[in-house]
Design a protein around this motif. Structure first.
Motif: not given
Length: 176
Positions: A84-86, A72-82
């Motif tokens: 606005g980016h290609a 859950r925490q890692v998925t949320r972090a990746i989605n936040l980081m991606l």
């Protein structure tokens, strides 16, 4: 495939369903000719972790602190980081923290691939960049009080460092 494995004193479910092998990744990812082909990993510290993503073409690093390496925490972090980016592809290792890969693919509209077990060289850009992060956060560092702002400051230092472009082919260095 769903496997049970012993982690510490707990039995954990390692969900490997619907994972796509790196051998299925489009050949154009290897050429590093487009932005949006990412490699991801986690960096471990005392009391916390950093989720890291690196764009294969630009070397742009993004990192986000999480207390625990849970799906859950890692998925949320990746989605936040991606956001606005290609994002065309994301290549990860086989850690259980990446069990949310289908949610990542759905949210970011990118294909997610998994490196072969024990083949960290297949995500070499990310492994090398994590080595740069370790210059700021050596093994054994206390991550328990890391803030997003502190991580962003360190990431900015890495992203803004002078980079040698001797690895580029001649046509990539010429102005059009």
């Amino acid at each position: 495939e769903i496997r049970l494995s012993l982690v510490g004193s707990e039995m954990c479910i390692r969900d490997r369903r619907n994972r796509v092998s790196i051998s299925e990744r489009p050949a154009e990812v290897e050429s590093r000719e487009r932005l949006g082909d990412w490699e991801g990993d986690t960096v471990h510290g005392l009391g916390g972790n950093l989720v890291t993503l690196v764009d294969r073409k630009s070397g742009y690093l993004s990192a986000y602190p999480v207390k625990r390496r849970t799906r859950r925490q890692v998925t949320r972090a990746i989605n936040l980081m991606l956001q606005g980016h290609a994002a065309h592809t994301l290549t990860l290792d086989n850690g259980r923290e990446f069990a949310g890969h289908e949610r990542i693919a759905l949210r970011s509209q990118c294909q997610v691939f998994f490196a072969d077990p024990y083949s960290s060289w297949q995500r070499g850009t990310n492994e090398n960049t994590n080595g740069l992060l370790r210059q700021y956060f050596p093994k054994g560092s206390d991550f328990s009080k890391l803030t997003v702002e502190a991580v962003n400051r360190t990431v900015a230092r890495i992203n803004l460092r002078p980079v040698s472009y001797t690895h580029l082919r001649a046509h990539e260095t010429k102005a059009n």
